[in-house]
Write a protein that holds these residues in place. Structure first.
Motif, mmCIF file in Angstrom:
data_model
loop_
_atom_site.group_PDB
_atom_site.id
_atom_site.type_symbol
_atom_site.label_atom_id
_atom_site.label_comp_id
_atom_site.label_asym_id
_atom_site.label_seq_id
_atom_site.Cartn_x
_atom_site.Cartn_y
_atom_site.Cartn_z
ATOM 1 N N SER A 136 -13.818 7.987 -39.478
ATOM 2 C CA SER A 136 -12.417 7.909 -39.891
ATOM 3 C C SER A 136 -12.289 7.375 -41.308
ATOM 4 N N ARG A 137 -13.227 6.499 -41.700
ATOM 5 C CA ARG A 137 -13.176 5.931 -43.042
ATOM 6 C C ARG A 137 -13.841 6.828 -44.075
ATOM 7 N N ARG A 138 -14.828 7.648 -43.617
ATOM 8 C CA ARG A 138 -15.542 8.525 -44.543
ATOM 9 C C ARG A 138 -15.715 9.893 -43.895
ATOM 10 N N PRO A 139 -14.654 10.698 -43.873
ATOM 11 C CA PRO A 139 -14.751 12.028 -43.258
ATOM 12 C C PRO A 139 -15.609 12.967 -44.097
ATOM 13 N N GLY A 140 -16.095 14.025 -43.430
ATOM 14 C CA GLY A 140 -16.845 15.036 -44.157
ATOM 15 C C GLY A 140 -18.343 14.936 -44.021
ATOM 16 N N GLY A 141 -18.837 14.026 -43.207
ATOM 17 C CA GLY A 141 -20.278 13.914 -43.007
ATOM 18 C C GLY A 141 -20.879 12.738 -43.744
ATOM 19 N N LEU A 142 -21.740 11.996 -43.053
ATOM 20 C CA LEU A 142 -22.394 10.827 -43.635
ATOM 21 C C LEU A 142 -23.815 11.179 -44.056
ATOM 22 N N SER A 143 -24.389 10.364 -44.921
ATOM 23 C CA SER A 143 -25.717 10.643 -45.462
ATOM 24 C C SER A 143 -26.791 10.474 -44.390
ATOM 25 N N PRO A 144 -27.952 11.118 -44.575
ATOM 26 C CA PRO A 144 -29.062 10.929 -43.629
ATOM 27 C C PRO A 144 -29.468 9.465 -43.506
ATOM 28 N N GLN A 145 -29.414 8.720 -44.619
ATOM 29 C CA GLN A 145 -29.782 7.303 -44.564
ATOM 30 C C GLN A 145 -28.847 6.530 -43.642
ATOM 31 N N THR A 146 -27.534 6.809 -43.744
ATOM 32 C CA THR A 146 -26.560 6.120 -42.898
ATOM 33 C C THR A 146 -26.774 6.464 -41.431
ATOM 34 N N CYS A 147 -27.020 7.739 -41.151
ATOM 35 C CA CYS A 147 -27.276 8.165 -39.768
ATOM 36 C C CYS A 147 -28.534 7.504 -39.218
ATOM 37 N N ASN A 148 -29.569 7.432 -40.038
ATOM 38 C CA ASN A 148 -30.823 6.820 -39.589
ATOM 39 C C ASN A 148 -30.663 5.326 -39.340
ATOM 40 N N MET A 149 -29.832 4.656 -40.141
ATOM 41 C CA MET A 149 -29.593 3.234 -39.920
ATOM 42 C C MET A 149 -28.879 3.014 -38.593
ATOM 43 N N ALA A 150 -27.921 3.882 -38.264
ATOM 44 C CA ALA A 150 -27.219 3.770 -36.979
ATOM 45 C C ALA A 150 -28.194 3.980 -35.825
ATOM 46 N N ARG A 151 -29.073 4.963 -35.967
ATOM 47 C CA ARG A 151 -30.068 5.226 -34.923
ATOM 48 C C ARG A 151 -31.032 4.056 -34.777
ATOM 49 N N ALA A 152 -31.530 3.534 -35.900
ATOM 50 C CA ALA A 152 -32.507 2.444 -35.853
ATOM 51 C C ALA A 152 -31.910 1.182 -35.230
ATOM 52 N N THR A 153 -30.656 0.887 -35.564
ATOM 53 C CA THR A 153 -30.016 -0.306 -35.010
ATOM 54 C C THR A 153 -29.790 -0.157 -33.514
ATOM 55 N N LEU A 154 -29.327 1.026 -33.097
ATOM 56 C CA LEU A 154 -29.119 1.270 -31.667
ATOM 57 C C LEU A 154 -30.453 1.235 -30.919
ATOM 58 N N LYS A 155 -31.490 1.762 -31.537
ATOM 59 C CA LYS A 155 -32.824 1.737 -30.930
ATOM 60 C C LYS A 155 -33.302 0.304 -30.719
ATOM 61 N N ALA A 156 -33.059 -0.563 -31.706
ATOM 62 C CA ALA A 156 -33.457 -1.969 -31.581
ATOM 63 C C ALA A 156 -32.696 -2.660 -30.455
ATOM 64 N N ALA A 157 -31.408 -2.342 -30.324
ATOM 65 C CA ALA A 157 -30.607 -2.956 -29.261
ATOM 66 C C ALA A 157 -31.086 -2.498 -27.887
ATOM 67 N N PHE A 158 -31.334 -1.200 -27.734
ATOM 68 C CA PHE A 158 -31.783 -0.686 -26.439
ATOM 69 C C PHE A 158 -33.195 -1.161 -26.102
ATOM 70 N N ALA A 159 -34.007 -1.438 -27.119
ATOM 71 C CA ALA A 159 -35.344 -1.969 -26.853
ATOM 72 C C ALA A 159 -35.247 -3.314 -26.138
ATOM 73 N N VAL A 160 -34.263 -4.114 -26.523
ATOM 74 C CA VAL A 160 -34.035 -5.396 -25.848
ATOM 75 C C VAL A 160 -33.537 -5.156 -24.429
ATOM 76 N N ALA A 161 -32.664 -4.154 -24.260
ATOM 77 C CA ALA A 161 -32.158 -3.840 -22.922
ATOM 78 C C ALA A 161 -33.286 -3.416 -21.986
ATOM 79 N N VAL A 162 -34.235 -2.637 -22.509
ATOM 80 C CA VAL A 162 -35.393 -2.230 -21.704
ATOM 81 C C VAL A 162 -36.233 -3.448 -21.341
ATOM 82 N N LYS A 163 -36.448 -4.321 -22.319
ATOM 83 C CA LYS A 163 -37.261 -5.514 -22.093
ATOM 84 C C LYS A 163 -36.640 -6.419 -21.036
ATOM 85 N N ARG A 164 -35.313 -6.462 -21.000
ATOM 86 C CA ARG A 164 -34.615 -7.305 -20.019
ATOM 87 C C ARG A 164 -34.449 -6.621 -18.668
ATOM 88 N N GLY A 165 -34.893 -5.383 -18.558
ATOM 89 C CA GLY A 165 -34.771 -4.672 -17.298
ATOM 90 C C GLY A 165 -33.378 -4.154 -17.017
#
Length: 391
Positions: A136-165
């Protein structure tokens, strides 16, 4: 007609149409990607003890293979991310804000859903939407770097969820990252000539000493956090600058703490840099006389007209204005730091010394901050060819 009643969680007593009593044992497994619901496996047993044993064995096997977790319908993605972020006591306030911003797309895409319902397909669709339609703040598509940062952060969060069962698998780990195109360093890293032109254009600016320190590779937050107590002038015209603090803005709030890596470093400075800092000090004295009693001596090297410390955002905007006024290639203060690395390495300074100056590991300095220009690669090849070919 058979009748059925619950004996205990996961076990049901059932009377078949022939009058035989059996015990149906059930185990719920999380849904796989592409499935609409969680999976259930069951078995009819002759006794309650047999049903209990089968459930224990099935759950243990599922845990070993990472396919079973206790169902949690009350734990949404938003709730888990709130708890995960609150537990990141290793992060500074500015880093917390960055991580929270990286999680915005996930919250918007599936924040209200249960944590255990998220699949790799959900994450992939989120990233596709980011790359094609943006936000909503930046319509028209975000950069690959921004997309990868979102993926990496979500991956780190879910890694903790897996570790906690809490979940059996990390859905973000099974999604491919975007390929980031390699930029031509000449497009954003200034040469020594660019840096010299910038220095000349800001020679009369009240923050001249700060611009010189930025050109020397100090971070935005380090320059704006520097105090006169951190600067020592020697009788021979040289000096020392101790870098031990960092100022960052998180929203409207300014946080001041240790440097990015938590370590301080002392930088020797020559007479020209000392002269630039003395000029800044003299302009502060002039501002103090002009402001009179309204002036507050804050002790910072860079101050506003009333003597207060300069906000990092104001310093950054002023840099952009100076760059445009000087007619120089577009750049940012962070890219200015890249330029400092390039200038030092091009001058033959050892990478270990460059890293020490910047407060970095040598591998990070070379891998992150330095990109050889085409002319530098050509010159290196020519020098090697001259030795090999004897010309």
């Amino acid at each position: 007609m058979s009748s059925r009643r619950k004996v205990e969680p996961g076990i049901y007593r059932r009377t078949t149409s022939t009058g035989r009593v059996v015990y149906d044992a059930q185990v719920t497994l999380p849904r796989e990607d592409g499935q609409a619901h969680a999976r259930q496996v069951s078995k009819s047993c002759r006794t309650v003890a047999e049903a209990r044993k089968w459930r224990r064995t099935t759950q243990a096997a599922a845990l070993d293979t990472g396919t079973y977790v206790k169902p949690r319908r009350d734990l949404t993605v938003d709730r888990f991310l709130d708890e995960w972020l609150a537990g990141r006591r290793d992060l500074k306030p500015s880093s917390v804000a960055t991580v929270a911003n990286n999680l915005r797309p996930a919250r918007a895409a599936f924040g209200s859903r249960t944590l255990q319902s998220i699949t790799p397909g959900d994450v992939d669709r989120m990233l596709t939407a980011m790359a094609t339609t943006g936000s909503s703040r930046r319509p028209g598509g975000l950069s690959p770097q921004t997309c990868n940062m979102a993926r990496a952060t979500l991956k780190a969060a879910f890694a903790v969820a897996v570790k906690r069962g809490l979940v059996s698998r990390n859905p973000a780990a099974d999604v491919e990252a975007f390929t980031v195109p390699t930029a031509d360093p000449g497009d954003y890293v200034w040469t020594g000539e660019h840096v010299a032109a910038f220095r000349a254009s800001v020679a009369d600016d009240p923050w001249f000493g700060g611009w010189v320190l930025s050109a020397l590779g100090m971070r935005l937050g380090e320059v704006t956090a520097l105090r006169w107590d951190d600067v020592a002038f020697a009788d021979d015209g040289t000096g020392l600058v101790t870098v031990s603090r960092n100022r960052v803005a998180v929203g409207a709030v300014i946080h001041e703490g240790t440097t990015k890596n938590g370590k301080s470093r002392t930088l020797p400075i020559g007479p020209a840099v000392v002269a630039a800092l003395r000029a800044t000090s003299a302009r502060q004295s002039e501002a103090k006389l002009a402001a009179g009693e309204a002036y507050v001596a804050s002790g910072y090297v860079l101050t506003d007209a009333a003597g207060g410390p300069v906000r990092p955002g104001a310093y950054q905007r002023a840099f952009g204005a100076h760059v445009r006024a000087a007619g120089l290639p577009p750049s940012t203060l962070h890219q200015f730091r890249h330029s400092a690395v390039g200038v030092m390495l091009a001058a033959g300074v050892a990478p270990e010394l460059v890293a020490m100056w910047l407060g970095h590991d040598p591998r990070q300095t070379l891998g992150t901050y330095w990109r050889p220009r085409t002319d530098e690669v050509a010159a290196a090849g020519a020098a090697l060819s001259a030795v090999v070919m004897g010309s």
